[in-house]
Design an enzyme around this catalytic site. Sequence first.
Site, PDB file in Angstrom:
ATOM      1  N   ASP A  14      -2.928   9.986   4.102  1.00  0.00           N
ATOM      2  CA  ASP A  14      -4.318   9.567   4.292  1.00  0.00           C
ATOM      3  C   ASP A  14      -5.041  10.537   5.220  1.00  0.00           C
ATOM      4  O   ASP A  14      -4.946  10.438   6.441  1.00  0.00           O
ATOM      5  CB  ASP A  14      -4.351   8.143   4.875  1.00  0.00           C
ATOM      6  CG  ASP A  14      -5.777   7.615   5.014  1.00  0.00           C
ATOM      7  OD1 ASP A  14      -6.714   8.270   4.496  1.00  0.00           O
ATOM      8  OD2 ASP A  14      -5.943   6.539   5.631  1.00  0.00           O
ATOM      9  N   LYS A  43       0.843  -1.202   0.000  1.00  0.00           N
ATOM     10  CA  LYS A  43       0.000   0.000   0.000  1.00  0.00           C
ATOM     11  C   LYS A  43       0.882   1.257   0.000  1.00  0.00           C
ATOM     12  O   LYS A  43       1.618   1.513   0.941  1.00  0.00           O
ATOM     13  CB  LYS A  43      -0.909  -0.010   1.242  1.00  0.00           C
ATOM     14  CG  LYS A  43      -1.736   1.270   1.443  1.00  0.00           C
ATOM     15  CD  LYS A  43      -2.681   1.148   2.655  1.00  0.00           C
ATOM     16  CE  LYS A  43      -3.393   2.463   2.974  1.00  0.00           C
ATOM     17  NZ  LYS A  43      -4.253   2.388   4.165  1.00  0.00           N
ATOM     18  N   ASP A  50       1.347   6.082   5.772  1.00  0.00           N
ATOM     19  CA  ASP A  50       0.401   5.120   5.203  1.00  0.00           C
ATOM     20  C   ASP A  50       0.930   4.475   3.917  1.00  0.00           C
ATOM     21  O   ASP A  50       0.259   3.658   3.306  1.00  0.00           O
ATOM     22  CB  ASP A  50      -0.940   5.833   4.942  1.00  0.00           C
ATOM     23  CG  ASP A  50      -2.130   4.914   5.148  1.00  0.00           C
ATOM     24  OD1 ASP A  50      -1.946   3.840   5.750  1.00  0.00           O
ATOM     25  OD2 ASP A  50      -3.231   5.272   4.692  1.00  0.00           O
ATOM     26  N   ASP A  93     -12.465   6.722   4.175  1.00  0.00           N
ATOM     27  CA  ASP A  93     -11.226   6.476   4.924  1.00  0.00           C
ATOM     28  C   ASP A  93     -10.790   5.019   4.809  1.00  0.00           C
ATOM     29  O   ASP A  93      -9.672   4.672   5.182  1.00  0.00           O
ATOM     30  CB  ASP A  93     -11.427   6.870   6.393  1.00  0.00           C
ATOM     31  CG  ASP A  93     -10.110   7.010   7.138  1.00  0.00           C
ATOM     32  OD1 ASP A  93      -9.046   7.031   6.469  1.00  0.00           O
ATOM     33  OD2 ASP A  93     -10.142   7.121   8.382  1.00  0.00           O
ATOM     34  N   GLU A 143      -9.699   3.467   2.351  1.00  0.00           N
ATOM     35  CA  GLU A 143      -9.230   3.644   0.975  1.00  0.00           C
ATOM     36  C   GLU A 143      -8.145   2.647   0.583  1.00  0.00           C
ATOM     37  O   GLU A 143      -7.983   2.338  -0.596  1.00  0.00           O
ATOM     38  CB  GLU A 143      -8.696   5.081   0.803  1.00  0.00           C
ATOM     39  CG  GLU A 143      -7.245   5.328   1.259  1.00  0.00           C
ATOM     40  CD  GLU A 143      -6.993   5.047   2.728  1.00  0.00           C
ATOM     41  OE1 GLU A 143      -7.954   5.154   3.522  1.00  0.00           O
ATOM     42  OE2 GLU A 143      -5.851   4.710   3.095  1.00  0.00           O
ATOM     43  N   LYS A 185     -10.484  12.213   8.869  1.00  0.00           N
ATOM     44  CA  LYS A 185      -9.955  11.729  10.147  1.00  0.00           C
ATOM     45  C   LYS A 185      -9.936  12.857  11.157  1.00  0.00           C
ATOM     46  O   LYS A 185      -9.851  14.025  10.786  1.00  0.00           O
ATOM     47  CB  LYS A 185      -8.514  11.237   9.959  1.00  0.00           C
ATOM     48  CG  LYS A 185      -8.385   9.912   9.266  1.00  0.00           C
ATOM     49  CD  LYS A 185      -6.928   9.465   9.216  1.00  0.00           C
ATOM     50  CE  LYS A 185      -6.783   8.133   8.523  1.00  0.00           C
ATOM     51  NZ  LYS A 185      -7.435   7.007   9.206  1.00  0.00           N
ATOM     52  N   ARG A 214      -7.844  -0.530   0.975  1.00  0.00           N
ATOM     53  CA  ARG A 214      -8.350  -1.747   0.333  1.00  0.00           C
ATOM     54  C   ARG A 214      -8.788  -1.480  -1.116  1.00  0.00           C
ATOM     55  O   ARG A 214      -8.742  -2.380  -1.948  1.00  0.00           O
ATOM     56  CB  ARG A 214      -9.486  -2.348   1.180  1.00  0.00           C
ATOM     57  CG  ARG A 214     -10.676  -1.441   1.348  1.00  0.00           C
ATOM     58  CD  ARG A 214     -11.565  -1.841   2.518  1.00  0.00           C
ATOM     59  NE  ARG A 214     -10.998  -1.433   3.812  1.00  0.00           N
ATOM     60  CZ  ARG A 214     -11.539  -1.723   4.997  1.00  0.00           C
ATOM     61  NH1 ARG A 214     -12.653  -2.424   5.068  1.00  0.00           N
ATOM     62  NH2 ARG A 214     -10.968  -1.309   6.107  1.00  0.00           N
TER      63      ARG A 214
HETATM   64  N1  BES Z   1      -4.496   4.117   7.069  1.00  0.00           N
HETATM   65  C1  BES Z   1      -5.622   3.776   7.844  1.00  0.00           C
HETATM   66  C2  BES Z   1      -5.325   2.705   8.885  1.00  0.00           C
HETATM   67  C3  BES Z   1      -4.519   3.142  10.066  1.00  0.00           C
HETATM   68  C4  BES Z   1      -5.157   3.637  11.191  1.00  0.00           C
HETATM   69  C5  BES Z   1      -3.167   3.001  10.090  1.00  0.00           C
HETATM   70  C6  BES Z   1      -4.429   4.010  12.294  1.00  0.00           C
HETATM   71  C7  BES Z   1      -2.435   3.371  11.193  1.00  0.00           C
HETATM   72  C8  BES Z   1      -3.064   3.877  12.300  1.00  0.00           C
HETATM   73  C9  BES Z   1      -6.748   3.250   6.950  1.00  0.00           C
HETATM   74  O1  BES Z   1      -6.799   3.786   5.688  1.00  0.00           O
HETATM   75  C10 BES Z   1      -8.011   3.592   7.650  1.00  0.00           C
HETATM   76  O2  BES Z   1      -8.257   4.750   7.825  1.00  0.00           O
HETATM   77  N2  BES Z   1      -8.785   2.595   8.053  1.00  0.00           N
HETATM   78  C11 BES Z   1      -9.984   2.823   8.764  1.00  0.00           C
HETATM   79  C12 BES Z   1     -11.003   1.809   8.293  1.00  0.00           C
HETATM   80  C13 BES Z   1     -12.376   2.063   8.825  1.00  0.00           C
HETATM   81  C14 BES Z   1     -12.940   3.314   8.193  1.00  0.00           C
HETATM   82  C15 BES Z   1     -13.223   0.874   8.503  1.00  0.00           C
HETATM   83  C16 BES Z   1      -9.712   2.654  10.266  1.00  0.00           C
HETATM   84  O3  BES Z   1      -8.942   1.762  10.617  1.00  0.00           O
HETATM   85  O4  BES Z   1     -10.229   3.436  11.036  1.00  0.00           O
HETATM   86 ZN    ZN Z   2      -4.983   4.449   4.931  1.00  0.00          ZN
HETATM   87 ZN    ZN Z   3      -7.886   5.617   5.650  1.00  0.00          ZN
END
Ligand code: BES
Ligand code: ZN
Ligand code: ZN
Length: 498
Positions: A269, A264, A287, A347, A349, A276, A351
């Site tokens: 992000d 990735k 990210d 968020d 994104e 966020k 995947r």
């Molecule tokens: N890049 C984030 C995941 C992440 C979160 C990495 C905290 C490191 C620390 C990812 O893109 C994301 O935002 N995932 C969301 C998914 C949710 C919306 C289902 C998450 O984990 O909150």
């Molecule tokens: Zn992310």
């Molecule tokens: Zn995200």
Amino acid sequence: MLAISHLPLGEGDEDTAVYFVREKARQAPNCPDVVVADYLEAAWKLGDFKGQAGRSLIFYKQPVLAGKSGLRVIVVGIGKDKPTPELFREAGGVAVTAALGTKAQRLMIVLPEKMGGITRGDLAQALVEGVMLGAYRFAKYRNDLDPEQESGGIKSITLHTGGDSSVAGAVHLGLITASAVNGARDMVNEPGNQLTPGHFVKAGRELAKKFGLTCKVFDKSALKKMGMGGIVGVSQGSAQPPALVALEYRGQMAKAPTLLLVGKGLTFDSGGISLKPGAGMQDMKFDMSGGAVVLAVMQALAQLRPAGINVVGLVPAAENMIGPAALKPGDIISQFNGKSVEVVNTDAEGRLILADALAYGVKHYRPEVVIDIATLTGAVIVALGHHRTGLLSNDDGLAEKILAVGERCGEPLWRLPLGKEYRQQLKSEVADLRNVGQDRAAGTITAACFLQEFIGKTPWAHLDIAGTAWDFTKKSYVPKGPSGVGVRTLLELLLNWK
Ligand code: BES
Ligand code: ZN
Ligand code: ZN
């Protein structure tokens, strides 16, 4: 920076000598220097130092004893447990951390004698990794630090092998591995305004040129034409055009299997319209850690040139921002394999960009296995903290292999399940899939279930490094900031394939 020395100790230009000592051994096993042995004996009698793992001690030898200038002697304890590579990686980190607290510039590390439970080659490789990784600093944007002092002032590291040239290969492997990890750390440390998706393109092309890999780049218009609605959609709100970078390594052997890595490369992000919270958002420059790992592994492979494998590294690179054209919650996109996805949360994104790269990779390269690595979910931190990478796989054999290699490399993982109960949570009323589960439950698993929709029947493993790519569990050789986790595990897995 690192050389192997066969010179007798003291005849090189080192200003610091490093010895390792077992707990209760009372004496550095290969320490011919009576002065050091005396000091150590005294420290022992006084009870200050007994060779416990993680402990170190510094002595100073007078100029008269050491030739022209004085000499620092750092003694590092390695405890009494069965020696493992991780023990020596940690010991290397302790040694270099102690050296960084002094004005040491030229280290001579005295390789311990062979001990039970570990080969001298493995020991040497682990020490080299520990020292190189522990010396890592990112001072590029610090005007108050001397840019010369990248490794905290250490200019050279020599490994004293006592004339044992059999470890040369292992030292070389340690050096290449550590350079790859530090290279990944450098990329992750770069802020989002410096390291954009375009930078992944540049880095991929440079790597290919320098080390003889093939690099293919799909730009925004190519991605659109190919139907990669995930990569295109995620980057819609950004001024930075996305890209898909493919690096190909070919081993010499005919009929070598092709192995596919996907990382990735989300260079920042913000969450997009599903923004966020502000606190901590600056960390989302990391990210793209998975993408950095894939480039680093490809670099090391190109240097080591294993004959029996072909490896492809794919990095979908994009920035997830807010803008008039940004994806909106409820938008429906179409991924490379034709599946439609309802983007309930912008968020989630990672995947979406991985889905296109995975589907393209398995279709185009028909790999024997595919492994993706991504800072995919905050939920993996809830589950495993910062101590273990989440592992999800449709193949027990592959999962077992990765777990074992990760343990050995000091990058432990823990497997989580997949299954149709979880897949259920991704059902959409309006599209083939939604990009998040109906609720927050099992977020790491539902994310992996989403990815699984794009790899067909290919044996696959997914490494969720959201908890370990940064703030990784405390280790002497992992300075604050990005850990480069995944590089060592993937590299060792590939080098020992089959
Ligand atoms: N890049 C984030 C995941 C992440 C979160 C990495 C905290 C490191 C620390 C990812 O893109 C994301 O935002 N995932 C969301 C998914 C949710 C919306 C289902 C998450 O984990 O909150
Ligand atoms: Zn992310
Ligand atoms: Zn995200």
